[in-house]
Write a protein that holds these residues in place. Structure first.
Motif, PDB file in Angstrom:
ATOM      1  N   UNK A 142     -25.944  -6.373  -1.353  1.00 60.50           N
ATOM      2  CA  UNK A 142     -27.345  -6.015  -1.473  1.00 60.50           C
ATOM      3  C   UNK A 142     -28.131  -7.130  -0.210  1.00 60.50           C
ATOM      4  N   UNK A 143     -27.516  -8.076   0.134  1.00 57.26           N
ATOM      5  CA  UNK A 143     -28.331  -9.030   1.037  1.00 57.26           C
ATOM      6  C   UNK A 143     -27.656  -8.581   2.558  1.00 57.26           C
ATOM      7  N   UNK A 144     -26.889  -7.877   2.853  1.00 52.85           N
ATOM      8  CA  UNK A 144     -26.343  -7.411   4.108  1.00 52.85           C
ATOM      9  C   UNK A 144     -27.435  -6.998   5.229  1.00 52.85           C
ATOM     10  N   UNK A 145     -27.194  -7.580   6.313  1.00 55.59           N
ATOM     11  CA  UNK A 145     -28.194  -7.086   7.546  1.00 55.59           C
ATOM     12  C   UNK A 145     -29.505  -6.530   7.155  1.00 55.59           C
ATOM     13  N   UNK A 146     -30.273  -7.529   6.876  1.00 55.21           N
ATOM     14  CA  UNK A 146     -31.888  -7.193   6.828  1.00 55.21           C
ATOM     15  C   UNK A 146     -32.449  -6.758   8.242  1.00 55.21           C
ATOM     16  N   UNK A 171     -26.351   1.111   0.654  1.00 50.90           N
ATOM     17  CA  UNK A 171     -27.534   1.402   0.113  1.00 50.90           C
ATOM     18  C   UNK A 171     -28.670   0.510   0.748  1.00 50.90           C
ATOM     19  N   UNK A 172     -28.265  -0.909   0.989  1.00 45.82           N
ATOM     20  CA  UNK A 172     -29.251  -1.971   1.483  1.00 45.82           C
ATOM     21  C   UNK A 172     -29.321  -1.268   3.069  1.00 45.82           C
ATOM     22  N   UNK A 173     -28.278  -1.034   3.694  1.00 39.98           N
ATOM     23  CA  UNK A 173     -28.613  -0.858   5.018  1.00 39.98           C
ATOM     24  C   UNK A 173     -29.552   0.600   5.326  1.00 39.98           C
ATOM     25  N   UNK A 174     -29.540   1.457   4.016  1.00 39.49           N
ATOM     26  CA  UNK A 174     -30.334   2.509   4.237  1.00 39.49           C
ATOM     27  C   UNK A 174     -31.745   2.580   3.758  1.00 39.49           C
ATOM     28  N   UNK A 175     -31.988   1.730   2.983  1.00 35.39           N
ATOM     29  CA  UNK A 175     -33.199   1.633   1.961  1.00 35.39           C
ATOM     30  C   UNK A 175     -34.046   0.257   2.492  1.00 35.39           C
ATOM     31  N   UNK A 176     -33.152  -0.619   2.967  1.00 36.15           N
ATOM     32  CA  UNK A 176     -33.901  -2.085   3.420  1.00 36.15           C
ATOM     33  C   UNK A 176     -34.050  -2.827   2.296  1.00 36.15           C
ATOM     34  N   UNK A 177     -34.003  -2.354   1.159  1.00 37.13           N
ATOM     35  CA  UNK A 177     -34.478  -3.034  -0.174  1.00 37.13           C
ATOM     36  C   UNK A 177     -33.155  -3.734  -0.951  1.00 37.13           C
ATOM     37  N   UNK A 201     -36.728  -3.306   6.654  1.00 35.73           N
ATOM     38  CA  UNK A 201     -36.891  -4.579   5.259  1.00 35.73           C
ATOM     39  C   UNK A 201     -38.092  -5.126   5.526  1.00 35.73           C
ATOM     40  N   UNK A 202     -38.960  -5.129   4.422  1.00 32.22           N
ATOM     41  CA  UNK A 202     -40.392  -5.941   4.560  1.00 32.22           C
ATOM     42  C   UNK A 202     -40.067  -7.409   4.914  1.00 32.22           C
ATOM     43  N   UNK A 203     -38.949  -8.076   4.319  1.00 34.68           N
ATOM     44  CA  UNK A 203     -38.608  -9.295   4.691  1.00 34.68           C
ATOM     45  C   UNK A 203     -38.421  -9.865   5.973  1.00 34.68           C
ATOM     46  N   UNK A 204     -37.820  -8.743   6.745  1.00 35.61           N
ATOM     47  CA  UNK A 204     -37.482  -8.914   8.505  1.00 35.61           C
ATOM     48  C   UNK A 204     -38.857  -9.251   8.688  1.00 35.61           C
ATOM     49  N   UNK A 205     -40.061  -8.336   8.641  1.00 35.24           N
ATOM     50  CA  UNK A 205     -41.188  -8.508   9.317  1.00 35.24           C
ATOM     51  C   UNK A 205     -41.883  -9.666   8.834  1.00 35.24           C
ATOM     52  N   UNK A 206     -41.749 -10.228   7.574  1.00 34.25           N
ATOM     53  CA  UNK A 206     -42.436 -11.358   7.104  1.00 34.25           C
ATOM     54  C   UNK A 206     -41.879 -12.384   7.830  1.00 34.25           C
ATOM     55  N   UNK A 207     -40.471 -12.500   8.101  1.00 32.49           N
ATOM     56  CA  UNK A 207     -40.084 -13.941   8.752  1.00 32.49           C
ATOM     57  C   UNK A 207     -40.542 -13.907  10.204  1.00 32.49           C
ATOM     58  N   UNK A 208     -40.269 -12.527  10.945  1.00 26.38           N
ATOM     59  CA  UNK A 208     -40.765 -12.417  12.106  1.00 26.38           C
ATOM     60  C   UNK A 208     -42.095 -12.935  12.532  1.00 26.38           C
TER      61      UNK A 208
END
Length: 465
Positions: free
Chosen positions: A414-418, A373-379, A422-429
């Motif tokens: 739930x933390x696998x492969x952001x 579900x994490x991989x699919x939704x990003x949340x 995932x909004x967090x991915x772009x925030x860090x980038x």
């Protein structure tokens, strides 16, 4: 049928709201989750609306009457917000007090003053873990990124060597340790003991954050060597303050709810007699509501007053602290509604019935569902609440410790492969000035390490306790 606990019977009807068979229920569950994924990723719909629509779609695919599906959703939403909503609100207030009073900066400055050279990545992990206890992940990033950038710039450190440990500390706290929203929802769904989950969460978090933080940062620094983006170094929150709270009182305030909840869990184990006064006292002061409320009240005097805040400003600060969590509360509540719809339609019991014949451990199953579900939704939050709803019946016959480990398995998955959804991915980038490829090689792999290491430790603990 596996015997349900009293709590599960109270939380869900004895008879499902549909007479669908396992095949139809399986298709309904996949379809409901697919609707949520499609609405979030393709149509960029807010997760609250996506979860609401997905819950109704689940009921429709399962052949449930629409009025009963609506009742299931609203019941789940209400019970989830009732269970964790106040805790999330209190955590937000404490986090706002910590940030605006300069208490967070005081902790950061004190620890950094003691750390030099090779100790700096370890100091960043310590800072992020302590600060991350009462703060939501996004707030923690916004608060700590300026510190990371300034330390890397002034000390001429590799950005990844300093940044990865800080991100690891925040992410591990977010996924594994209450009172963060994800773990709280999972605890509520599987009826786990919060104090035991907190204790085991900290036990799993320590080695996980060491491996994913300071140790992995050595590799990440070799893979990605980028300069510190000067444009992303903003002013710190407390620079306008004439004085700040002391390090000792600030740290004590942050750790107060954790200490109270752990003390309750310890007393429950040692005393194990509800009739005794000492256990009754700790049952009250160690409850999440009282523990966090006590920390907020104490924080007004140890954080707000030393910073020179008037009563009016403290009142405004509380109001501002509550405003940003409206979206979080709605997502968590809708996730609870989706969870209850899954249970009422019989999907949870279907997973329980089918998994009896599998050789896969329940904890691994929970981890895999959360990963998918994490991989699919990003949340991470959507992954946690959805996975918790699916595997909740598996906890019915589990011991207290294994129910807590089930929560941690869900949190780890739930933390696998952001990645890019995932909004967090772009925030860090953006904060670190990385390309998409560089972010995948650092932040995304770090998240995978956290998920796999924490999941492995959970499975290991299940064999020995």
């Amino acid at each position: 049928m596996t015997r349900l606990s009293v709590e599960m019977l109270a939380a869900a009807p004895v008879e499902p709201i549909t007479s669908a068979g396992h095949a139809q229920l399986g298709i309904a569950a996949v379809a409901g989750i697919a609707v949520i994924v499609l609405l979030i990723t393709k149509f960029k719909l807010h997760a609250f609306l996506a979860l609401t629509i997905g819950s109704l779609a689940l009921g429709a695919f399962a052949g449930a009457p629409l009025d009963k599906a609506i009742t299931s959703f609203t019941t789940g939403l209400g019970s989830t917000v009732a269970g964790v909503g106040v805790l999330i609100a209190l955590g937000a207030i404490l986090g706002k007090l910590l940030a605006d009073s300069g208490g967070a900066d005081q902790i950061v400055d004190t620890i950094l003053a003691k750390a030099q050279g090779r100790a700096m990545p370890w100091a960043m992990v310590l800072i992020a873990s302590v600060i991350g206890l009462p703060l939501f992940f996004e707030v923690g990033i916004v608060l700590l990124i300026p510190v990371v950038l300034m330390v890397a710039k002034r000390g001429n450190y590799s950005l990844m060597r300093i940044g990865i440990p800080a991100l690891a500390g925040l992410s591990v706290m977010h996924g594994l340790v209450p009172p963060h929203p994800g773990p709280l929802v999972a605890i509520d769904a599987v009826k786990a003991n919060l104090g035991v989950t907190l204790a085991l969460g900290v036990l799993v978090a320590v080695p996980t954050v060491i491996i994913a933080g300071p140790l992995f940062s050595k590799v990440a620094a070799r893979w990605v060597d980028v300069p510190v983006p000067d444009r992303m170094i903003p002013a710190r929150a407390s620079e306008e303050l004439q004085r700040r709270p002391g390090f000792g009182p600030t740290l004590a305030t942050v750790l107060l709810p954790v200490v109270l909840m752990l003390a309750k869990a310890l007393v429950d184990i040692v005393v194990d007699d509800p009739a005794k006064m000492v256990q009754r006292v700790f049952d009250v002061i160690g409850s999440p509501l009282i523990a966090l409320l006590a920390a907020v009240i104490v924080g007004i005097f140890t954080l707000g007053r030393p910073a020179g805040f008037s009563k009016g400003r403290i009142s405004q600060l509380v109001e501002k602290g509550l405003a940003p969590i409206a979206g979080i509360l709605l997502i968590v509540g809708a996730g609870g509604g989706f969870k209850q719809t899954l249970i009422d339609c019989g999907v949870g019991q279907m997973v329980l019935d089918i998994s009896k014949d599998w050789s896969i451990p329940a904890l691994l199953l929970a981890w895999l569902i959360a990963v998918a579900i994490r991989l699919a939704t990003g949340s991470a939050t959507v992954a946690t609440v959805s996975a918790a709803g699916l595997v909740a019946p598996l906890a019915a016959d589990m011991s207290t410790t294994h129910a807590a480990l089930l929560v941690l398995a869900i949190g780890a998955g739930s933390l696998f492969l952001s990645h890019v959804n995932d909004a967090g991915f772009w925030l860090v980038k953006e904060y670190f000035g990385l390309s998409v490829g560089q972010n995948l090689k650092t932040w995304s792999i770090m998240e995978c390490i956290i998920s796999v290491v924490a999941g492995g430790l959970v499975l290991l603990l299940s064999l020995v306790i």
